[in-house]
Design an enzyme around this catalytic site. Structure first.
Site, PDB file in Angstrom:
ATOM      1  N   HIS A   1      -3.640  -4.500   7.809  1.00  0.00           N
ATOM      2  CA  HIS A   1      -3.739  -3.367   8.734  1.00  0.00           C
ATOM      3  C   HIS A   1      -2.860  -3.615   9.958  1.00  0.00           C
ATOM      4  O   HIS A   1      -3.049  -4.581  10.680  1.00  0.00           O
ATOM      5  CB  HIS A   1      -5.167  -3.064   9.195  1.00  0.00           C
ATOM      6  CG  HIS A   1      -5.379  -1.584   9.357  1.00  0.00           C
ATOM      7  ND1 HIS A   1      -4.848  -0.887  10.399  1.00  0.00           N
ATOM      8  CD2 HIS A   1      -6.010  -0.671   8.572  1.00  0.00           C
ATOM      9  CE1 HIS A   1      -5.163   0.394  10.256  1.00  0.00           C
ATOM     10  NE2 HIS A   1      -5.855   0.566   9.159  1.00  0.00           N
TER      11      HIS A   1
ATOM     12  N   GLU B   1      -8.667   0.475  -3.185  1.00  0.00           N
ATOM     13  CA  GLU B   1      -9.485   0.532  -1.965  1.00  0.00           C
ATOM     14  C   GLU B   1     -10.383   1.735  -2.070  1.00  0.00           C
ATOM     15  O   GLU B   1      -9.909   2.827  -2.418  1.00  0.00           O
ATOM     16  CB  GLU B   1      -8.581   0.776  -0.758  1.00  0.00           C
ATOM     17  CG  GLU B   1      -8.197  -0.430   0.005  1.00  0.00           C
ATOM     18  CD  GLU B   1      -7.382  -0.031   1.219  1.00  0.00           C
ATOM     19  OE1 GLU B   1      -7.699   0.960   1.891  1.00  0.00           O
ATOM     20  OE2 GLU B   1      -6.385  -0.716   1.451  1.00  0.00           O
TER      21      GLU B   1
ATOM     22  N   THR C   1      -8.254   3.711   8.187  1.00  0.00           N
ATOM     23  CA  THR C   1      -9.492   2.930   8.216  1.00  0.00           C
ATOM     24  C   THR C   1      -9.680   2.274   9.588  1.00  0.00           C
ATOM     25  O   THR C   1      -8.854   1.479  10.019  1.00  0.00           O
ATOM     26  CB  THR C   1      -9.437   1.832   7.128  1.00  0.00           C
ATOM     27  OG1 THR C   1      -8.935   2.419   5.940  1.00  0.00           O
ATOM     28  CG2 THR C   1     -10.810   1.253   6.875  1.00  0.00           C
TER      29      THR C   1
ATOM     30  N   HIS D   1       1.034   6.195   1.832  1.00  0.00           N
ATOM     31  CA  HIS D   1       1.871   7.093   2.645  1.00  0.00           C
ATOM     32  C   HIS D   1       2.915   7.845   1.824  1.00  0.00           C
ATOM     33  O   HIS D   1       3.400   8.888   2.250  1.00  0.00           O
ATOM     34  CB  HIS D   1       2.513   6.328   3.801  1.00  0.00           C
ATOM     35  CG  HIS D   1       1.503   5.941   4.837  1.00  0.00           C
ATOM     36  ND1 HIS D   1       0.809   6.877   5.566  1.00  0.00           N
ATOM     37  CD2 HIS D   1       1.031   4.740   5.219  1.00  0.00           C
ATOM     38  CE1 HIS D   1      -0.034   6.258   6.372  1.00  0.00           C
ATOM     39  NE2 HIS D   1       0.078   4.959   6.178  1.00  0.00           N
TER      40      HIS D   1
ATOM     41  N   HIS E   1      -5.662   3.694  -1.778  1.00  0.00           N
ATOM     42  CA  HIS E   1      -6.993   4.035  -1.284  1.00  0.00           C
ATOM     43  C   HIS E   1      -7.333   5.438  -1.784  1.00  0.00           C
ATOM     44  O   HIS E   1      -6.722   6.414  -1.363  1.00  0.00           O
ATOM     45  CB  HIS E   1      -6.968   3.997   0.251  1.00  0.00           C
ATOM     46  CG  HIS E   1      -8.303   4.234   0.894  1.00  0.00           C
ATOM     47  ND1 HIS E   1      -8.482   4.135   2.252  1.00  0.00           N
ATOM     48  CD2 HIS E   1      -9.519   4.561   0.396  1.00  0.00           C
ATOM     49  CE1 HIS E   1      -9.745   4.397   2.555  1.00  0.00           C
ATOM     50  NE2 HIS E   1     -10.398   4.667   1.437  1.00  0.00           N
TER      51      HIS E   1
ATOM     52  N   ARG F   1      -9.523   8.197  -1.397  1.00  0.00           N
ATOM     53  CA  ARG F   1     -10.512   8.628  -0.406  1.00  0.00           C
ATOM     54  C   ARG F   1     -11.349   9.766  -0.958  1.00  0.00           C
ATOM     55  O   ARG F   1     -10.904  10.540  -1.799  1.00  0.00           O
ATOM     56  CB  ARG F   1      -9.813   9.089   0.876  1.00  0.00           C
ATOM     57  CG  ARG F   1      -9.031   7.996   1.570  1.00  0.00           C
ATOM     58  CD  ARG F   1      -8.480   8.497   2.893  1.00  0.00           C
ATOM     59  NE  ARG F   1      -9.507   8.530   3.906  1.00  0.00           N
ATOM     60  CZ  ARG F   1      -9.605   7.650   4.911  1.00  0.00           C
ATOM     61  NH1 ARG F   1      -8.711   6.692   5.044  1.00  0.00           N
ATOM     62  NH2 ARG F   1     -10.585   7.732   5.777  1.00  0.00           N
TER      63      ARG F   1
ATOM     64  N   ASN G   1       0.856  -1.190   0.000  1.00  0.00           N
ATOM     65  CA  ASN G   1       0.000   0.000   0.000  1.00  0.00           C
ATOM     66  C   ASN G   1       0.896   1.246   0.000  1.00  0.00           C
ATOM     67  O   ASN G   1       1.723   1.422   0.899  1.00  0.00           O
ATOM     68  CB  ASN G   1      -0.890  -0.032   1.261  1.00  0.00           C
ATOM     69  CG  ASN G   1      -1.806   1.169   1.346  1.00  0.00           C
ATOM     70  OD1 ASN G   1      -1.382   2.303   1.129  1.00  0.00           O
ATOM     71  ND2 ASN G   1      -3.064   0.942   1.675  1.00  0.00           N
TER      72      ASN G   1
ATOM     73  N   GLU H   1     -10.975  -9.276   3.078  1.00  0.00           N
ATOM     74  CA  GLU H   1      -9.704  -8.900   3.702  1.00  0.00           C
ATOM     75  C   GLU H   1      -9.971  -8.780   5.197  1.00  0.00           C
ATOM     76  O   GLU H   1     -10.761  -7.937   5.627  1.00  0.00           O
ATOM     77  CB  GLU H   1      -9.163  -7.578   3.141  1.00  0.00           C
ATOM     78  CG  GLU H   1      -7.839  -7.215   3.805  1.00  0.00           C
ATOM     79  CD  GLU H   1      -7.180  -5.954   3.237  1.00  0.00           C
ATOM     80  OE1 GLU H   1      -7.416  -5.624   2.047  1.00  0.00           O
ATOM     81  OE2 GLU H   1      -6.435  -5.319   3.993  1.00  0.00           O
TER      82      GLU H   1
ATOM     83  N   ARG I   1      -7.123  12.998   0.448  1.00  0.00           N
ATOM     84  CA  ARG I   1      -6.060  13.486   1.331  1.00  0.00           C
ATOM     85  C   ARG I   1      -4.676  12.977   0.923  1.00  0.00           C
ATOM     86  O   ARG I   1      -3.687  13.566   1.242  1.00  0.00           O
ATOM     87  CB  ARG I   1      -6.343  13.116   2.787  1.00  0.00           C
ATOM     88  CG  ARG I   1      -6.222  11.647   3.070  1.00  0.00           C
ATOM     89  CD  ARG I   1      -6.339  11.352   4.546  1.00  0.00           C
ATOM     90  NE  ARG I   1      -7.694  11.558   5.021  1.00  0.00           N
ATOM     91  CZ  ARG I   1      -8.166  10.982   6.128  1.00  0.00           C
ATOM     92  NH1 ARG I   1      -7.383  10.240   6.868  1.00  0.00           N
ATOM     93  NH2 ARG I   1      -9.409  11.177   6.497  1.00  0.00           N
TER      94      ARG I   1
END
Ligand code: PXP
Length: 238
Positions: A190, A70, A101, A10, A43, A45, A7, A151, A49
């Site tokens: 996660h 995602e 999340t 970041h 992801h 969103r 992922n 998941e 962001r």
């Protein structure tokens, strides 16, 4: 053996801190693939962001592995997914005020809406996964709604330690068995990091682990010294 989905949200977080063009998550997806990533997760969103629309469309064109998008099951995101055609969509709950999340999807209260959303994505040959807590009820609803994958949320496992963590691990193992018996493919993610990942990776029939924060944190730890050395050398040469 489980595969690794990286992922890269970041990376985009650092870029958006300055609203500039670097670091570019598209470049880092390439590096993640060089390192052995089996898929790339982003992801998108509602508040944009970190990951931007431009990122997902460029990733779709450039990555050589698989793209896992995602997203929340909103009309806007369903339209974007239909245009993008990622390999997978993972439906997640999304709250504007959350840092990341929190908790899995509440499938029970949204069965009819989610059936439509999943059907809509599957009509475009997109495989669909549900990010859920490791609970029998959520797994049974995943099957009923028509998800291909689930998941399992490992956030609680990651926060606990000792016998409490062991109990949560057993819950994840039992959830994996139940989901497999129902014909669902099981991913997890996660909070997984270099200390706790092996316990989850060694679960039988675990398909893929989605990991972001710990990998990006490690990249900073092993890369910062070199980047400072390069800057110092530019300043001090001549
Ligand atoms: N899986 C899902 C559904 C997520 O929302 C996240 C966080 O973006 C992850 C996996 C990765 O979590 P982490 O960044 O803690 O590795």
């Amino acid at each position: 053996m489980a595969t690794l989905g990286v992922n890269i949200d970041h990376i985009a977080n650092v870029r958006q801190a300055r609203k500039t063009v670097e670091p570019d998550p598209v470049q880092f997806a390439f590096l993640a693939e060089l390192g052995g990533a089996d898929s790339i997760t982003v992801h998108l969103r509602e508040d944009r962001r970190h990951i931007q629309d431009r990122d997902v469309f460029l990733l779709k064109e450039t990555i050589k592995t698989k793209l896992n998008l995602e997203m929340a099951a909103t009309e806007e995101m369903l339209e974007i997914a239909k245009k993008l055609l990622p390999d997978y969509v993972t439906l997640v709950p999304e709250k504007r005020e959350e840092v990341t999340t929190e908790g899995g999807l509440d499938l029970k209260s949204n069965v009819q809406y989610l059936k439509k959303a999943v059907g809509y994505l599957k009509d475009s040959n997109i495989k669909v996964s549900a990010f859920i807590d490791p609970l029998d009820e959520q797994i049974n609803y995943s099957k009923e709604i028509g998800f291909d994958f689930i998941e399992l949320h490992t956030g609680k496992f990651a926060e606990l330690s000792g016998s409490e963590q062991y109990k949560e691990l057993q819950r994840i193992i039992e959830s994996t068995h139940l989901a497999n018996d129902l014909g669902l493919v099981v991913n997890a993610g996660h909070g997984l990091n270099y200390n706790n990942v092996k316990k989850i990776a060694s679960i039988n029939n675990m398909n893929e682990l989605n990991i972001g924060h710990s990998i990006v944190a490690r990249a900073l730890a092993i890369g910062l010294e070199k980047s400072v050395r390069e800057m110092k050398s530019l300043i001090t040469s001549n």
